[in-house]
Each structure stands twice: as structure tokens, then as C-alpha cells.
Design a protein around this motif. Structure first.
Motif, PDB file in Angstrom:
ATOM      1  N   SER A  98       1.508   9.102  -6.622  1.00 34.59           N
ATOM      2  CA  SER A  98       1.755  10.523  -6.423  1.00 34.59           C
ATOM      3  C   SER A  98       2.870  11.066  -7.303  1.00 34.59           C
ATOM      4  N   THR A  99       3.709  10.209  -7.886  1.00 33.13           N
ATOM      5  CA  THR A  99       4.793  10.686  -8.736  1.00 33.13           C
ATOM      6  C   THR A  99       4.409  10.712 -10.206  1.00 33.13           C
ATOM      7  N   ARG A 100       3.193  10.349 -10.536  1.00 35.91           N
ATOM      8  CA  ARG A 100       2.755  10.379 -11.926  1.00 35.91           C
ATOM      9  C   ARG A 100       2.575  11.818 -12.377  1.00 35.91           C
ATOM     10  N   THR A 101       2.911  12.069 -13.616  1.00 35.88           N
ATOM     11  CA  THR A 101       2.751  13.419 -14.155  1.00 35.88           C
ATOM     12  C   THR A 101       1.304  13.655 -14.545  1.00 35.88           C
ATOM     13  N   ALA A 102       0.956  14.919 -14.711  1.00 35.67           N
ATOM     14  CA  ALA A 102      -0.393  15.269 -15.159  1.00 35.67           C
ATOM     15  C   ALA A 102      -0.667  14.638 -16.518  1.00 35.67           C
ATOM     16  N   ARG A 103       0.333  14.630 -17.359  1.00 36.39           N
ATOM     17  CA  ARG A 103       0.206  14.034 -18.698  1.00 36.39           C
ATOM     18  C   ARG A 103      -0.094  12.539 -18.591  1.00 36.39           C
ATOM     19  N   ALA A 104       0.578  11.858 -17.683  1.00 30.02           N
ATOM     20  CA  ALA A 104       0.361  10.420 -17.497  1.00 30.02           C
ATOM     21  C   ALA A 104      -1.040  10.151 -16.954  1.00 30.02           C
ATOM     22  N   ILE A 105      -1.506  11.009 -16.071  1.00 31.84           N
ATOM     23  CA  ILE A 105      -2.859  10.850 -15.526  1.00 31.84           C
ATOM     24  C   ILE A 105      -3.891  11.052 -16.631  1.00 31.84           C
ATOM     25  N   GLU A 106      -3.718  12.097 -17.426  1.00 33.10           N
ATOM     26  CA  GLU A 106      -4.633  12.338 -18.538  1.00 33.10           C
ATOM     27  C   GLU A 106      -4.635  11.159 -19.500  1.00 33.10           C
ATOM     28  N   TYR A 107      -3.453  10.704 -19.858  1.00 36.27           N
ATOM     29  CA  TYR A 107      -3.333   9.582 -20.781  1.00 36.27           C
ATOM     30  C   TYR A 107      -4.071   8.367 -20.222  1.00 36.27           C
ATOM     31  N   ASP A 108      -3.841   8.075 -18.966  1.00 34.36           N
ATOM     32  CA  ASP A 108      -4.460   6.908 -18.337  1.00 34.36           C
ATOM     33  C   ASP A 108      -5.987   7.024 -18.331  1.00 34.36           C
TER      34      ASP A 108
ATOM     35  N   ARG B 146       0.822  -1.210   0.000  1.00 36.10           N
ATOM     36  CA  ARG B 146       0.000   0.000   0.000  1.00 36.10           C
ATOM     37  C   ARG B 146       0.856   1.261   0.000  1.00 36.10           C
ATOM     38  N   ALA B 147       1.890   1.265   0.782  1.00 36.42           N
ATOM     39  CA  ALA B 147       2.771   2.437   0.849  1.00 36.42           C
ATOM     40  C   ALA B 147       3.438   2.688  -0.495  1.00 36.42           C
ATOM     41  N   TYR B 148       3.900   1.618  -1.136  1.00 35.78           N
ATOM     42  CA  TYR B 148       4.546   1.768  -2.436  1.00 35.78           C
ATOM     43  C   TYR B 148       3.538   2.247  -3.477  1.00 35.78           C
ATOM     44  N   ALA B 149       2.342   1.687  -3.494  1.00 37.89           N
ATOM     45  CA  ALA B 149       1.319   2.072  -4.463  1.00 37.89           C
ATOM     46  C   ALA B 149       0.968   3.548  -4.314  1.00 37.89           C
ATOM     47  N   GLN B 150       0.883   4.041  -3.076  1.00 32.98           N
ATOM     48  CA  GLN B 150       0.558   5.451  -2.860  1.00 32.98           C
ATOM     49  C   GLN B 150       1.655   6.350  -3.396  1.00 32.98           C
ATOM     50  N   SER B 151       2.917   6.015  -3.145  1.00 32.66           N
ATOM     51  CA  SER B 151       3.998   6.871  -3.628  1.00 32.66           C
ATOM     52  C   SER B 151       4.128   6.768  -5.134  1.00 32.66           C
TER      53      SER B 151
END
Length: 151
Positions: free
Chosen positions: A17-27, A9-14
Motif C-alpha cells: 500500500s505504500t508503493r507509489t503509482a510510478r513504482a506500480i507502473e514500473y513493476d 501477511r500484515a507486513y506484505a499488505q502495508s
């Protein structure tokens, strides 16, 4: 709770949080596009899944329209206008699909074109103008928080 589960869980949260806005949009765009395509390919019995995917696609494009209409958006005016036009097209064409007067393919093509654009430009901080170079142009202000239900 065991240590292994806590570490995951700790790893998944970090990692999130390090994903870029571009990566979030793409996803987000990739997920909703996949859902629309899968529901359509599954046939008439999957119509409720198609309707849900189309609804989420509309929500996504509404968020894009709101953001490119904002005067603080850093994208060039012409690109903002083109994205806004695509938003209007998506809204109108979705209505036609739901009334069974149009095919899904154009919506899939529009989303894939946006995905290709997001995938083609570098996403390093040095190459982004201030405010970001995402589709939203503001570093995804209408980001994961407003589009979280699409995940």
C-alpha cells in the motif's frame, strides 16, 4: 494461522500500500516485458506463454491509451500524443507478431524505453505535478486495480 504467518501477511499488505503509482507502473511494465522476453527466448515450445504475455502487454498499453486520452490527464499534450501513438504501434505490431510477420524486439524496446523514463525522473511528492508524473499522468488511475491480472 500462526503468528509468524500473520505478521508476514500484515507486513506484505502495508508494504504494497505504500508503493507509489510510478513504482506500480514500473513493476507492471517490467513484469510483462520480462515474460515476453523469457517466452521468446524459451523457443517455439513456449509459444502459448508468449501469446499470454503479448495479450497482457496489449491490455497494459490499452489502459495507458485510455488514460492518456482522458482530458484530466496531467501530462503535457505532446507527451500524451506520443504515448498514444506508442499504444497504437504496440497494438498493430502485436498483431504482426502473432501472425508471424514481425519480431518481438521492437515491443521489448518500447517497454524498456518507458521503463527508463519511469526510472529516470524523481518520484518524490515535491517533484510531481498535481495528479502525478507517472506514464499515466493521473497518479495511475488505470492503476493496479484495472491491471491487477498482469501481476
Amino acid at each position: 494461522m500462526n503468528a509468524h504467518l500473520m505478521a508476514r501477511r500484515a507486513y506484505a499488505q502495508s508494504n504494497t500500500s505504500t508503493r507509489t503509482a510510478r513504482a506500480i507502473e514500473y513493476d507492471l511494465i517490467a513484469r510483462v516485458t520480462h515474460r515476453m522476453k523469457s517466452a521468446a527466448e524459451a523457443g517455439p515450445r513456449s509459444y502459448p506463454a508468449l501469446v499470454a504475455a503479448l495479450h497482457d502487454n496489449r491490455k497494459l498499453w490499452t489502459a495507458l491509451a485510455v488514460d492518456v486520452a482522458d482530458e484530466d490527464n496531467k501530462l503535457p499534450q505532446e507527451l500524451r500524443a506520443q504515448i498514444f501513438y506508442l499504444c497504437e504501434f504496440v497494438q498493430h505490431h502485436t498483431g504482426k507478431i502473432l501472425s508471424r510477420k514481425a519480431k518481438l524486439a521492437p515491443l521489448i524496446e518500447v517497454n524498456r524505453a518507458i521503463l527508463a523514463g519511469l526510472n529516470s525522473r524523481p518520484a518524490t511528492a515535491a517533484s510531481r505535478p498535481a495528479g502525478g508524473s507517472t506514464v499515466l499522468g493521473t497518479g495511475a488511475r488505470a492503476d493496479a486495480s484495472s491491471l491487477a491480472s498482469l501481476r
